[in-house]
Design a protein around this motif. Sequence first.
Motif, PDB file in Angstrom:
ATOM      1  N   LEU A  19      39.198  26.028  32.910  1.00 34.99           N
ATOM      2  CA  LEU A  19      38.697  26.845  34.015  1.00 34.99           C
ATOM      3  C   LEU A  19      37.212  26.600  34.237  1.00 34.99           C
ATOM      4  CD1 LEU A  19      40.342  30.280  33.119  1.00 34.99           C
ATOM      5  CD2 LEU A  19      40.758  29.019  35.235  1.00 34.99           C
ATOM      6  N   ILE A  20      36.780  26.762  35.491  1.00 38.97           N
ATOM      7  CA  ILE A  20      35.354  26.687  35.826  1.00 38.97           C
ATOM      8  C   ILE A  20      34.998  27.901  36.683  1.00 38.97           C
ATOM      9  CG2 ILE A  20      33.520  25.375  36.963  1.00 38.97           C
ATOM     10  CD1 ILE A  20      35.187  22.852  36.578  1.00 38.97           C
ATOM     11  N   PHE A  21      33.940  28.627  36.273  1.00 41.25           N
ATOM     12  CA  PHE A  21      33.415  29.738  37.067  1.00 41.25           C
ATOM     13  C   PHE A  21      31.926  29.512  37.292  1.00 41.25           C
ATOM     14  CE2 PHE A  21      37.012  31.726  34.813  1.00 41.25           C
ATOM     15  CZ  PHE A  21      37.686  32.305  35.870  1.00 41.25           C
ATOM     16  N   THR A  22      31.509  29.494  38.553  1.00 39.35           N
ATOM     17  CA  THR A  22      30.088  29.316  38.852  1.00 39.35           C
ATOM     18  C   THR A  22      29.484  30.525  39.553  1.00 39.35           C
ATOM     19  OG1 THR A  22      30.588  28.208  40.958  1.00 39.35           O
ATOM     20  CG2 THR A  22      30.322  26.800  39.010  1.00 39.35           C
ATOM     21  N   SER A  23      30.257  31.609  39.703  1.00 40.49           N
ATOM     22  CA  SER A  23      29.715  32.817  40.343  1.00 40.49           C
ATOM     23  C   SER A  23      30.425  34.055  39.825  1.00 40.49           C
ATOM     24  CB  SER A  23      29.878  32.744  41.868  1.00 40.49           C
ATOM     25  OG  SER A  23      31.251  32.884  42.218  1.00 40.49           O
ATOM     26  N   PRO A  24      29.697  35.172  39.712  1.00 43.60           N
ATOM     27  CA  PRO A  24      30.342  36.423  39.306  1.00 43.60           C
ATOM     28  C   PRO A  24      31.463  36.841  40.247  1.00 43.60           C
ATOM     29  CG  PRO A  24      27.953  36.606  39.116  1.00 43.60           C
ATOM     30  CD  PRO A  24      28.229  35.311  39.822  1.00 43.60           C
ATOM     31  N   ARG A  25      31.309  36.516  41.537  1.00 40.39           N
ATOM     32  CA  ARG A  25      32.306  36.949  42.513  1.00 40.39           C
ATOM     33  C   ARG A  25      33.676  36.316  42.247  1.00 40.39           C
ATOM     34  NH1 ARG A  25      30.879  41.324  44.980  1.00 40.39           N
ATOM     35  NH2 ARG A  25      28.836  40.365  45.087  1.00 40.39           N
ATOM     36  N   ALA A  26      33.696  35.079  41.769  1.00 40.20           N
ATOM     37  CA  ALA A  26      34.967  34.439  41.451  1.00 40.20           C
ATOM     38  C   ALA A  26      35.664  35.150  40.298  1.00 40.20           C
ATOM     39  CB  ALA A  26      34.731  32.969  41.107  1.00 40.20           C
ATOM     40  N   VAL A  27      34.869  35.644  39.347  1.00 36.23           N
ATOM     41  CA  VAL A  27      35.439  36.393  38.221  1.00 36.23           C
ATOM     42  C   VAL A  27      35.993  37.727  38.724  1.00 36.23           C
ATOM     43  CG1 VAL A  27      35.066  37.183  35.867  1.00 36.23           C
ATOM     44  CG2 VAL A  27      33.660  35.328  36.785  1.00 36.23           C
ATOM     45  N   GLU A  28      35.303  38.346  39.666  1.00 39.88           N
ATOM     46  CA  GLU A  28      35.798  39.584  40.259  1.00 39.88           C
ATOM     47  C   GLU A  28      37.137  39.354  40.952  1.00 39.88           C
ATOM     48  OE1 GLU A  28      33.012  41.711  42.696  1.00 39.88           O
ATOM     49  OE2 GLU A  28      31.322  41.152  41.420  1.00 39.88           O
ATOM     50  N   ALA A  29      37.291  38.186  41.570  1.00 38.72           N
ATOM     51  CA  ALA A  29      38.557  37.851  42.220  1.00 38.72           C
ATOM     52  C   ALA A  29      39.686  37.785  41.198  1.00 38.72           C
ATOM     53  CB  ALA A  29      38.428  36.521  42.960  1.00 38.72           C
ATOM     54  N   VAL A  30      39.394  37.232  40.025  1.00 39.91           N
ATOM     55  CA  VAL A  30      40.394  37.177  38.962  1.00 39.91           C
ATOM     56  C   VAL A  30      40.802  38.586  38.543  1.00 39.91           C
ATOM     57  CG1 VAL A  30      40.801  36.538  36.549  1.00 39.91           C
ATOM     58  CG2 VAL A  30      39.678  34.925  38.093  1.00 39.91           C
ATOM     59  N   ASN A  31      39.824  39.448  38.307  1.00 42.39           N
ATOM     60  CA  ASN A  31      40.130  40.834  37.939  1.00 42.39           C
ATOM     61  C   ASN A  31      40.975  41.517  38.997  1.00 42.39           C
ATOM     62  OD1 ASN A  31      38.885  41.525  35.351  1.00 42.39           O
ATOM     63  ND2 ASN A  31      36.945  41.030  36.332  1.00 42.39           N
ATOM     64  N   LYS A  32      40.598  41.288  40.249  1.00 43.46           N
ATOM     65  CA  LYS A  32      41.295  41.949  41.356  1.00 43.46           C
ATOM     66  C   LYS A  32      42.746  41.473  41.456  1.00 43.46           C
ATOM     67  CE  LYS A  32      40.599  43.376  46.148  1.00 43.46           C
ATOM     68  NZ  LYS A  32      40.523  44.796  45.767  1.00 43.46           N
ATOM     69  N   CYS A  33      42.960  40.167  41.292  1.00 45.12           N
ATOM     70  CA  CYS A  33      44.321  39.652  41.436  1.00 45.12           C
ATOM     71  C   CYS A  33      45.204  40.098  40.270  1.00 45.12           C
ATOM     72  CB  CYS A  33      44.325  38.137  41.603  1.00 45.12           C
ATOM     73  SG  CYS A  33      44.319  37.190  40.082  1.00 45.12           S
ATOM     74  N   LEU A  34      44.645  40.161  39.059  1.00 45.56           N
ATOM     75  CA  LEU A  34      45.425  40.625  37.909  1.00 45.56           C
ATOM     76  C   LEU A  34      45.852  42.080  38.100  1.00 45.56           C
ATOM     77  CD1 LEU A  34      43.395  39.080  34.939  1.00 45.56           C
ATOM     78  CD2 LEU A  34      45.586  38.287  35.853  1.00 45.56           C
ATOM     79  N   GLU A  35      44.939  42.875  38.662  1.00 42.88           N
ATOM     80  CA  GLU A  35      45.250  44.279  38.908  1.00 42.88           C
ATOM     81  C   GLU A  35      46.237  44.438  40.054  1.00 42.88           C
ATOM     82  OE1 GLU A  35      42.898  48.317  40.383  1.00 42.88           O
ATOM     83  OE2 GLU A  35      41.779  46.678  39.481  1.00 42.88           O
ATOM     84  N   THR A  36      46.006  43.704  41.145  1.00 40.53           N
ATOM     85  CA  THR A  36      46.843  43.832  42.342  1.00 40.53           C
ATOM     86  C   THR A  36      48.290  43.442  42.070  1.00 40.53           C
ATOM     87  OG1 THR A  36      44.944  43.393  43.783  1.00 40.53           O
ATOM     88  CG2 THR A  36      47.138  43.064  44.733  1.00 40.53           C
TER      89      THR A  36
END
Length: 280
Positions: free
Chosen positions: A78-95
Amino acid sequence: MILLLHLNCSRKVTAPNVKMNVLLLKEPREEDCGPDPYVKELWSHGHKATLIPVLSFKFVALEKLCQKLCRPEEHGGLIFTSPRAVEAVNKCLETYNKTEEWNSFLKDKWNAKSVYVVGKATAALVEHLGLITQGEDSGTAAVLSHLILEKEKCCKLPLFFPCGSLKREVLPTTLKENGVPLETLTVYQTSEHPELEKNLTDYFKEQGVPASIAFFSPSGVKFCLEFIQKLLGPKLNQIKFAAIGPTTADAIAAVGLEVSCSAEKPTAQHLADGIARSLQ
């Protein structure tokens, strides 16, 4: 609304006399003991910082992101270059109700691979997901790409890179040119904050011309500069411009402004130290 954050922490801090105003063009990041770390660091140097959010974000392709995260066997890391991309991961796991699966076994499968990040803020969020990171001191995607090349010389499966709509192409291009397979997925779209012009107008009307303005992304430069030029006119020359890193510094210089300081590392302490030196 302008976000002016005052120091409010359980640890008692005695602030020196306020010397100058600094405008931080970013959204606040709250920590356990109080306000945004950039505000605290500048306060420790005797400067009053005001935060104005520049960007607005919309998450997209979360279902596809969830599918990718549930199939770690298809990717090399995995590659993450921004906090917002990590937030997307959290959101999709929850959704999509995948949090339990993630905590039970998916994160361990990803931890058997490489998880690359840029910056301490992004690293902290990724680690909160239970992932073991590397590359947090790289500072930029360009530097991170060279670290990846060193680690992934025999990579056969593509690395998975959830990113934003305004991502720079340095990392994908570098990896592609050197034979490292990469799969990108846009998981958030970036646009101008709807109240940006109003907030800037109110700030300059109430507090005047700041001693320094700090930018935190090339897109921040793009969205803010026209408003700032219109509001300040020739007074623009009075301001010391600061950048969170070299990529943002290049964006400032590209529009003809002098960069007074660029943080040695993308942290609150390094940026505050640089701004304080430039204002001496």
